[in-house]
Design a protein around this motif. Structure first.
Motif, mmCIF file in Angstrom:
data_model
loop_
_atom_site.group_PDB
_atom_site.id
_atom_site.type_symbol
_atom_site.label_atom_id
_atom_site.label_comp_id
_atom_site.label_asym_id
_atom_site.label_seq_id
_atom_site.Cartn_x
_atom_site.Cartn_y
_atom_site.Cartn_z
ATOM 1 N N PHE A 63 -26.616 -26.423 -54.751
ATOM 2 C CA PHE A 63 -27.735 -26.560 -53.821
ATOM 3 C C PHE A 63 -29.072 -26.320 -54.521
ATOM 4 O O PHE A 63 -30.113 -26.253 -53.870
ATOM 5 C CB PHE A 63 -27.597 -25.569 -52.659
ATOM 6 C CG PHE A 63 -26.523 -25.932 -51.673
ATOM 7 C CD1 PHE A 63 -26.440 -27.214 -51.152
ATOM 8 C CD2 PHE A 63 -25.591 -24.994 -51.258
ATOM 9 C CE1 PHE A 63 -25.455 -27.556 -50.240
ATOM 10 C CE2 PHE A 63 -24.605 -25.321 -50.335
ATOM 11 C CZ PHE A 63 -24.536 -26.614 -49.826
ATOM 12 N N ARG A 79 -29.445 -30.750 -57.363
ATOM 13 C CA ARG A 79 -28.505 -30.863 -56.240
ATOM 14 C C ARG A 79 -27.390 -31.830 -56.616
ATOM 15 O O ARG A 79 -27.643 -32.948 -57.080
ATOM 16 C CB ARG A 79 -29.235 -31.368 -54.996
ATOM 17 C CG ARG A 79 -30.204 -30.370 -54.418
ATOM 18 C CD ARG A 79 -31.064 -30.986 -53.338
ATOM 19 N NE ARG A 79 -30.272 -31.483 -52.229
ATOM 20 C CZ ARG A 79 -29.920 -30.750 -51.167
ATOM 21 N NH1 ARG A 79 -30.291 -29.487 -51.092
ATOM 22 N NH2 ARG A 79 -29.204 -31.268 -50.187
ATOM 23 N N ARG A 105 -29.697 -20.226 -53.818
ATOM 24 C CA ARG A 105 -29.534 -21.672 -53.913
ATOM 25 C C ARG A 105 -29.177 -22.123 -55.324
ATOM 26 O O ARG A 105 -28.535 -23.156 -55.498
ATOM 27 C CB ARG A 105 -30.822 -22.377 -53.464
ATOM 28 C CG ARG A 105 -31.157 -22.135 -52.004
ATOM 29 C CD ARG A 105 -32.336 -22.968 -51.555
ATOM 30 N NE ARG A 105 -32.023 -24.391 -51.514
ATOM 31 C CZ ARG A 105 -32.879 -25.334 -51.136
ATOM 32 N NH1 ARG A 105 -34.096 -24.997 -50.751
ATOM 33 N NH2 ARG A 105 -32.522 -26.599 -51.120
#
Length: 251
Positions: free
Chosen positions: A213, A218, A51
């Protein structure tokens, strides 16, 4: 260098929820169709993409989606309280790493979902990359979901690779609406399905192009999208009965 291809995905399940704006604790909405960030996130979960790493490899794929069955909007009202009678804890922490208190004994929230919806999503890019994605979606590393963890997809999820472009693949793919929905519509030999895809000359701007992400950072940017209704065969015979209300007025 491998040639290009299109990977088609069937996104269907009892519930779906595709966030199209900044998530708020008390209110979480859903777009009327899958977002690019949501589908790229689905792919990243399948291939175990970290991520905190850039998702550009998958975000740069050309994306399109077709609404085969729009579904209906479901409103979920939630009330949360601490069974011990204390205040609800916040998701933030203080300098010592201890969760802060919200100051409220009860928290209310509203979440929205699409129920009984069916979509066909398309990813266009290098064939070798899409072959790896296709294999990963059939045997994913992490649990897959349709926007939120409480929304598992039904099978089949991947429909395999096709030749051509996003728009040609969406136009040629069979109608994937459920039989009950098909019977509820009065259609002839074809049905016009709402479709959209990435286009540098697109007339619509969507803010769902993923940049990061990372839970701590984000970020998303905009993309241009072209939208039109694609005629797709229904499998029914053409009875030649064309509905033309203006004909009654002599036009």
């Amino acid at each position: 260098m491998s040639s290009g291809a299109v990977l088609l995905l069937r996104l269907a399940g009892p519930l779906q929820s595709w966030g199209d704006q900044r998530a708020l604790v008390a209110r979480r909405t859903s777009a009327h169709q899958p977002t690019k960030s949501g589908v790229v996130g689905l792919v990243c979960a399948a291939v175990r993409h970290d991520r905190d790493a850039s998702p550009a490899r998958y975000a740069d794929l050309r994306f399109g989606v077709r609404v085969d069955q729009p579904g209906t909007l479901l409103r979920d009202y939630r009330v949360v309280s601490d069974f011990r009678g204390g205040d609800i804890l916040s998701t933030t922490v203080n300098a010592k790493g201890v969760q802060k208190s919200t100051g409220n004994a009860t928290n209310e929230s509203v979440r929205y979902y699409l129920q009984d919806a069916v979509f066909v999503a398309a990813l266009e890019g290098e064939r070798s990359l899409l072959e790896d994605v296709d294999a990963a979606l059939r045997s994913p590393v992490y649990t897959l979901s349709l926007g939120r963890k409480c929304c598992p997809p039904s099978l089949p999820l991947t429909l395999g690779l096709r030749e051509g472009t996003v728009e040609s693949a969406l136009a040629a793919e069979e109608w994937h609406a459920r039989p009950q929905y098909r019977r509820s519509l009065k259609t002839g030999a074809s049905v016009a399905l709402d479709s959209s895809w990435d286009s540098p000359t697109g007339e619509h701007i969507l803010h769902d192009q993923p940049v990061s992400f990372d839970p701590m950072a984000r970020r998303f940017t905009t993309r241009q999208v072209h939208r039109e209704h694609l005629p797709v065969l229904t499998g029914k015979p053409d009875d030649g009965n064309v509905h033309d209300p203006l004909a009654l007025l002599g036009w």
